[in-house]
Design a protein around this motif. Structure first.
Motif, PDB file in Angstrom:
ATOM      1  N   ASP A   1      -5.374  -1.069  -4.995  1.00 51.07           N
ATOM      2  CA  ASP A   1      -4.897  -1.673  -3.745  1.00 51.07           C
ATOM      3  C   ASP A   1      -5.866  -2.771  -3.324  1.00 51.07           C
ATOM      4  OD1 ASP A   1      -3.433  -2.220  -1.545  1.00 51.07           O
ATOM      5  OD2 ASP A   1      -3.644  -0.260  -0.612  1.00 51.07           O
ATOM      6  N   GLU A   2      -5.476  -3.993  -3.517  1.00 46.65           N
ATOM      7  CA  GLU A   2      -6.298  -5.170  -3.222  1.00 46.65           C
ATOM      8  C   GLU A   2      -7.729  -4.997  -3.747  1.00 46.65           C
ATOM      9  OE1 GLU A   2      -5.612  -7.319   0.263  1.00 46.65           O
ATOM     10  OE2 GLU A   2      -3.926  -6.087   0.906  1.00 46.65           O
TER      11      GLU A   2
ATOM     12  N   SER B   1       0.842  -1.208   0.000  1.00 42.09           N
ATOM     13  CA  SER B   1       0.000   0.000   0.000  1.00 42.09           C
ATOM     14  C   SER B   1       0.872   1.251   0.000  1.00 42.09           C
ATOM     15  CB  SER B   1      -0.923   0.016   1.222  1.00 42.09           C
ATOM     16  OG  SER B   1      -1.800  -1.071   1.177  1.00 42.09           O
TER      17      SER B   1
HETATM   18 MG    MG Z   1      -2.005  -2.902   1.997  1.00 47.19          MG
END
Ligand code: MG
Ligand code: ATP
Length: 226
Positions: free
Chosen positions: A171-172, A49
Motif C-alpha cells: 500500500d503506497e 487500500s
Molecule cells: Mg490508501
C-alpha cells in the motif's frame, strides 16, 4: 494459456456512514496471472487500500468470491484459516512499515519465518541474504529508529519476502520516499515479480505506474485495466 493466480468475482464493499451506505467497490471482477507488477491507481478515497486489505484477507466484503490458485473462495475462510493462509501464501507491505521497534532489521525480517516454525539458523541466513539483496548489508543490527524511511521500507519489503509468498501486496510503498528511493523500491518489486510472484502496489506516482506491467484503476466503485 496463462494461468491466473488470483480471480475476484462480483466483490462488493461498502462502509456505513451514519444512515447511508457508501459503496466503495461495486461488484468488481478481475483476474491476474503471476509474474506481473501491477500498479493499483485511482483518486484518494477511491478504495485502493480497501481492495489491498480485502486481498490480504484483513477485511471481508459484503459479497463476492476470491480465488487464489486452487482455493475456491478465501473470503469464506474463518479468521484462523485466513491467518494460516496469509502466513504461507501472501504478504502485505504497509505504508507505515509496521516494523517492530525493539527488534533489529534482521530480527524483523526473520520473524514471519520463525512463526512458520523454521529453524533459527535458517531464518537468520535467509533474512540476511534478503537484507543484502535490498542493499542493507550494513544495517542488519540497526533498530527501526536508527534507519531512514527508505531503509525501513526496504526492511519491510525484505520481511514480506521471507516466506516466499505468491502474492505480494503493498500500500503506497513509496509514498514517503524521494524519487531516487522510490525508483529503488520499484526495482526491488520488479525483481520479486521476476521470481514469479504477483505484486500489486497502490500508488499515486505516475512514473512508477509507467514502469509497471499493468495498471488497474479504481473509479466510482469499478475497476478498469489501462
Ligand atoms: Mg490508501
Ligand atoms: N473503516 C471505515 N469506515 C468507514 N469508511 C471507511 C473505512 N475505511 C475506509 N473508508 C472510506 O472508504 C473510502 C476508500 O478508502 P481507501 O482508504 O480505500 O481509499 P484509497 O484509495 O486508499 O485512498 P488514498 O489514496 O488516500 O490512500 C474512503 O472514502 C474512506 O473514507
Amino acid at each position: 494459456m496463462i494461468e491466473n493466480l488470483i480471480e475476484l468475482k462480483d466483490v462488493s464493499k461498502k462502509f456505513k456512514d451514519k444512515n447511508d451506505d457508501i459503496v466503495i467497490l461495486n461488484k468488481i471482477s478481475f483476474k491476474l496471472p503471476s509474474n506481473k507488477l501491477v500498479a493499483l491507481t485511482g483518486p484518494s478515497g477511491s478504495g485502493k487500500s480497501t481492495l489491498i486489505h480485502l486481498l490480504a484477507l484483513l477485511d471481508t466484503p459484503e459479497q463476492g468470491v476470491y480465488k487464489l490458485l486452487t482455493q475456491d473462495n478465501l473470503f469464506s475462510f474463518d479468521e484462523k484459516q485466513k491467518s494460516n493462509y496469509r502466513k504461507k501464501n501472501l504478504s502485505i507491505v504497509f505504508q507505515n512499515f509496521n516494523l517492530i521497534s525493539d527488534l533489529t532489521a534482521l530480527e524483523n525480517v526473520m520473524l514471519p519465518n520463525l512463526y512458520l516454525g523454521e529453524k533459527k539458523i535458517n531464518s537468520f541466513n535467509l533474512a540476511k541474504s534478503l537484507l543484502i539483496q535490498v542493499g542493507l548489508e550494513n544495517r542488519l543490527n540497526h533498530l527501526p529508529s536508527e534507519l531512514s524511511g527508505g531503509e525501513q521500507q526496504r526492511v519491510a519489503i525484505a520481511r514480506s519476502l521471507i516466506n516466499k509468498p505468491k502474492l505480494i501486496l503493498a500500500d503506497e510503498p513509496t509514498g514517503s520516499l524521494d524519487a531516487k528511493n522510490a525508483e529503488n523500491i520499484l526495482e526491488i518489486l520488479k525483481s520479486i515479480k521476476d521470481d514469479k510472484a504477483l505484486v500489486i502496489f497502490a500508488t499515486h506516482n505516475k512514473s512508477l505506474v509507467s514502469k509497471s506491467d499493468l495498471e488497474l484503476t479504481i473509479s466510482n466503485g469499478n475497476v478498469i485495466f489501462n
